[in-house]
Design a protein around this motif. Structure first.
Motif, PDB file in Angstrom:
ATOM      1  N   THR A  17     -72.803  20.559  10.675  1.00 57.58           N
ATOM      2  CA  THR A  17     -71.394  20.043  11.015  1.00 57.58           C
ATOM      3  C   THR A  17     -71.108  19.227   9.842  1.00 57.58           C
ATOM      4  O   THR A  17     -69.784  19.532   9.206  1.00 57.58           O
ATOM      5  N   SER A  45     -67.894  20.461   7.556  1.00 56.96           N
ATOM      6  CA  SER A  45     -66.898  19.514   7.368  1.00 56.96           C
ATOM      7  C   SER A  45     -66.501  19.189   5.786  1.00 56.96           C
ATOM      8  O   SER A  45     -65.457  18.936   5.423  1.00 56.96           O
ATOM      9  N   GLU A  54     -67.053  17.926  18.203  1.00 59.42           N
ATOM     10  CA  GLU A  54     -66.921  18.050  16.870  1.00 59.42           C
ATOM     11  C   GLU A  54     -66.663  19.261  16.047  1.00 59.42           C
ATOM     12  O   GLU A  54     -65.921  19.568  15.110  1.00 59.42           O
ATOM     13  N   ASN A  85     -63.439  21.068  14.200  1.00 62.17           N
ATOM     14  CA  ASN A  85     -63.795  21.762  12.717  1.00 62.17           C
ATOM     15  C   ASN A  85     -63.394  23.008  12.704  1.00 62.17           C
ATOM     16  O   ASN A  85     -62.811  23.577  11.720  1.00 62.17           O
TER      17      ASN A  85
END
Length: 210
Positions: free
Chosen positions: A95, A99, A126, A130
């Motif tokens: 992640t 990101s 999350e 994204n």
């Protein structure tokens, strides 16, 4: 309220055992807040080779975010890629890497990491947020809407407005001013003190893209 005292105790714990994750996290939170980034980076580097691997991977993620905050963005991404060689299925690393690519404007480079994270943990808010942003920036509004449909039911508390904000941004980038306006209104009803959302609202009314 004694931040310096806490830093001292955490640092002492890490001198005894550099694999104490709670101490690493505590130092990261305090020293990032104090903007003592070089000291923080030096501490985190001392825990990159520890066992268990899970702690080394956590240290690598916090170090990468620290290097990004220092403007050392290619180095930050390289640290995360190395962390993935230790644990290719770590959601935090996947992640953060996705990101980071998004923040650098490298949407297509970031999508594989985010998609892999989604496959491993499809209900991670999350990751979903994204993906909403990534597909919006890639001009794929229907894909953004698909992930929004998955994110909205699982969002709680602070996460609700983050989902609204992500989808509002995707709508704005792809010419759906009415959809963006509606979502901004919902987000500001939850928390009116969001400077970035007020900025987006102004961009929507001007008809420009931020």
């Amino acid at each position: 309220g004694d931040a310096d005292g806490a830093v001292g105790e955490y640092s002492h714990a890490l001198r005894l055992d550099p694999a104490v994750e709670r101490a690493l996290r505590g130092l990261y939170e305090i020293l990032r807040r104090q903007q003592d980034l070089e000291r923080l980076a030096g501490t985190l580097e001392g825990s990159l080779e520890v066992e268990p691997v899970r702690v080394a991977v956590r240290a690598a993620n916090w170090l990468a975010l620290t290097r990004e905050a220092q403007g050392r963005r290619p180095e930050a991404r390289a640290i995360l890629k190395k962390a993935l060689s230790l644990d290719p299925a770590d959601i935090m690393t996947l992640t953060n890497l996705g990101s980071m690519f998004l923040r650098d404007g490298l949407v297509e480079e970031g999508l594989p990491s985010l998609q892999r994270a989604y496959e491993l943990r499809p209900r991670s808010l999350e990751v979903l947020v994204n993906l909403i942003v990534a597909h919006g920036r890639g001009g794929r509004l229907e894909e953004s809407r698909r992930f929004y449909g998955e994110a909205e039911p699982v969002a709680r508390g602070e996460g609700v407005r983050l989902v609204y904000n992500a989808m509002a941004y995707a709508c704005h980038l792809n010419g759906d001013a009415e959809g963006a306006r509606s979502l901004v209104k919902k987000s500001l009803a939850i928390d009116p003190n969001q400077d970035d959302v007020h900025r987006l609202a102004r961009e929507i009314e001007k008809g420009g893209k931020s």
